[in-house]
Design a protein around this motif. Sequence first.
Motif, PDB file in Angstrom:
ATOM      1  N   ARG A 159       0.841  -1.207   0.000  1.00  0.00           N
ATOM      2  CA  ARG A 159       0.000   0.000   0.000  1.00  0.00           C
ATOM      3  C   ARG A 159       0.869   1.249   0.000  1.00  0.00           C
ATOM      4  NH1 ARG A 159      -5.036  -0.935   4.228  1.00  0.00           N
ATOM      5  NH2 ARG A 159      -5.573  -3.042   3.550  1.00  0.00           N
ATOM      6  N   ASP A 160       1.880   1.257   0.854  1.00  0.00           N
ATOM      7  CA  ASP A 160       2.770   2.416   0.907  1.00  0.00           C
ATOM      8  C   ASP A 160       3.500   2.609  -0.412  1.00  0.00           C
ATOM      9  OD1 ASP A 160       1.981   2.834   3.493  1.00  0.00           O
ATOM     10  OD2 ASP A 160       3.740   1.898   4.398  1.00  0.00           O
ATOM     11  N   GLU A 161       3.747   1.505  -1.119  1.00  0.00           N
ATOM     12  CA  GLU A 161       4.427   1.579  -2.413  1.00  0.00           C
ATOM     13  C   GLU A 161       3.531   2.213  -3.472  1.00  0.00           C
ATOM     14  OE1 GLU A 161       4.941  -1.510  -6.044  1.00  0.00           O
ATOM     15  OE2 GLU A 161       5.427  -2.304  -4.057  1.00  0.00           O
ATOM     16  N   ILE A 162       2.238   1.892  -3.450  1.00  0.00           N
ATOM     17  CA  ILE A 162       1.361   2.324  -4.540  1.00  0.00           C
ATOM     18  C   ILE A 162       0.714   3.689  -4.280  1.00  0.00           C
ATOM     19  CG2 ILE A 162      -0.828   1.288  -3.809  1.00  0.00           C
ATOM     20  CD1 ILE A 162      -1.163   0.322  -6.705  1.00  0.00           C
ATOM     21  N   LEU A 163       0.619   4.126  -3.036  1.00  0.00           N
ATOM     22  CA  LEU A 163      -0.023   5.401  -2.733  1.00  0.00           C
ATOM     23  C   LEU A 163       0.582   6.580  -3.500  1.00  0.00           C
ATOM     24  CD1 LEU A 163      -0.913   5.141   1.049  1.00  0.00           C
ATOM     25  CD2 LEU A 163      -2.475   5.803  -0.780  1.00  0.00           C
ATOM     26  N   PRO A 164       1.917   6.679  -3.607  1.00  0.00           N
ATOM     27  CA  PRO A 164       2.467   7.800  -4.387  1.00  0.00           C
ATOM     28  C   PRO A 164       2.009   7.797  -5.843  1.00  0.00           C
ATOM     29  CG  PRO A 164       4.174   6.807  -3.023  1.00  0.00           C
ATOM     30  CD  PRO A 164       2.989   5.904  -2.948  1.00  0.00           C
ATOM     31  N   TYR A 165       1.752   6.631  -6.407  1.00  0.00           N
ATOM     32  CA  TYR A 165       1.276   6.576  -7.793  1.00  0.00           C
ATOM     33  C   TYR A 165      -0.161   7.084  -7.889  1.00  0.00           C
ATOM     34  CZ  TYR A 165       5.454   3.796  -8.512  1.00  0.00           C
ATOM     35  OH  TYR A 165       6.760   3.369  -8.565  1.00  0.00           O
ATOM     36  N   LEU A 166      -0.974   6.791  -6.876  1.00  0.00           N
ATOM     37  CA  LEU A 166      -2.332   7.324  -6.864  1.00  0.00           C
ATOM     38  C   LEU A 166      -2.296   8.844  -6.698  1.00  0.00           C
ATOM     39  CD1 LEU A 166      -4.236   4.662  -4.725  1.00  0.00           C
ATOM     40  CD2 LEU A 166      -4.049   4.832  -7.202  1.00  0.00           C
ATOM     41  N   GLU A 167      -1.356   9.340  -5.898  1.00  0.00           N
ATOM     42  CA  GLU A 167      -1.191  10.783  -5.775  1.00  0.00           C
ATOM     43  C   GLU A 167      -0.759  11.395  -7.104  1.00  0.00           C
ATOM     44  OE1 GLU A 167       0.065  10.875  -1.043  1.00  0.00           O
ATOM     45  OE2 GLU A 167       1.607  10.912  -2.589  1.00  0.00           O
ATOM     46  N   ALA A 168       0.082  10.682  -7.838  1.00  0.00           N
ATOM     47  CA  ALA A 168       0.520  11.173  -9.147  1.00  0.00           C
ATOM     48  C   ALA A 168      -0.654  11.237 -10.120  1.00  0.00           C
ATOM     49  CB  ALA A 168       1.619  10.274  -9.706  1.00  0.00           C
TER      50      ALA A 168
END
Length: 361
Positions: free
Chosen positions: A170-179
């Motif tokens: 989850r911590d890995e993918i959250l920045p991509y959702l923010e992007a």
Amino acid sequence: MTGGEIAVRLTGRLGPRFVLDVDFRAPMRGITALFGPSGCGKTSILRAVAGLHVFSGSVRVGEDVWQDGRTFRPVHRRPIGYVFQEASLFAHLNVFRNLTYGLRRAPKDRSVIGLGEVVDLLRLGPLIERMPTHLSGGERQRVAIGRALLAQPRLLLMDEPLAALDRMARDEILPYLEALHAGLKIPILLVTHDMAEVERLADHIVLLHEGRVVTAGPLDTVLSEPGSVLAVRRDFAAILSGRVRMVEGDGIATIDIDGAALLTLGQGLAAGSAVRVRIAAGDVSLSRSPSTQSSILNALPVEILAVDESGPHERSILLRTHGGAAGFRARISARSADALGLAVGDRVHAQIKSVSIVANR
């Protein structure tokens, strides 16, 4: 309704006891979270917007009527991208061919984002030749999001896309959702029951309970309104928009929020950048006079707007900075509230132990 809104009004029954009866609007920009406990109707609403489940009512996206009393546009004629809890990639296709499958089903007259942009945005370049069995959970979900985007949707639907992932993924993918939020103009309806995801990602929230809308609106407004049903949660936090005023040599950043200055650790921040700030109610204490000797960096003069019960022995105090509109809360014991004689209209000092930067904007 204006052309800049998503409007959903649905009624119907699921099983013998559950009745869905919702009516809400969301902006045609940013991320709108459908939030509430399991079984409150979030996924049913998302499936109805997609055309996968039929309820009575209407669904409009901008000026396009997808459903009303006379019209029902089938799912293959709704310009959506749908991301499920499980990535559901085609096991016999590599990442590149999974992505281009999305392109093949895109309408010829609509181009929102290209393959190269998706690969760059979601950092899929190193994965492009891999098969799904050789991807981690977070990598599979990134590919699924990319495939949904390449269908050139007018609306992206995400049904708890992080629920099947462990905390590290989850911590890995959250920045991509923010992007996605920062780089795309496609509106997103996000189903979640995780308040941390709402705080980090959402601009707008539709709060649901037992098939009905409790409240809906911009996230900061819903969180700061008097009598907010979310305020009694022990994990309650206000989310405020701010801008970095400066970052000093000792690593402390000054964040301007509606004219008030908040101090926090400034690692990775640059002066002038927009940020999202999280203030947990449990990290705020109140004082009648400012403390002159304390390790707490933030002591803001504030006005009390509301005093709400948060259980028999706690109070949730809604606060506003002097001259500003930004609202946040303090969660304190009933004994402390009584000892200080706190009441609506009082001016006190809020000592904020910890200010978190949720996301750069």
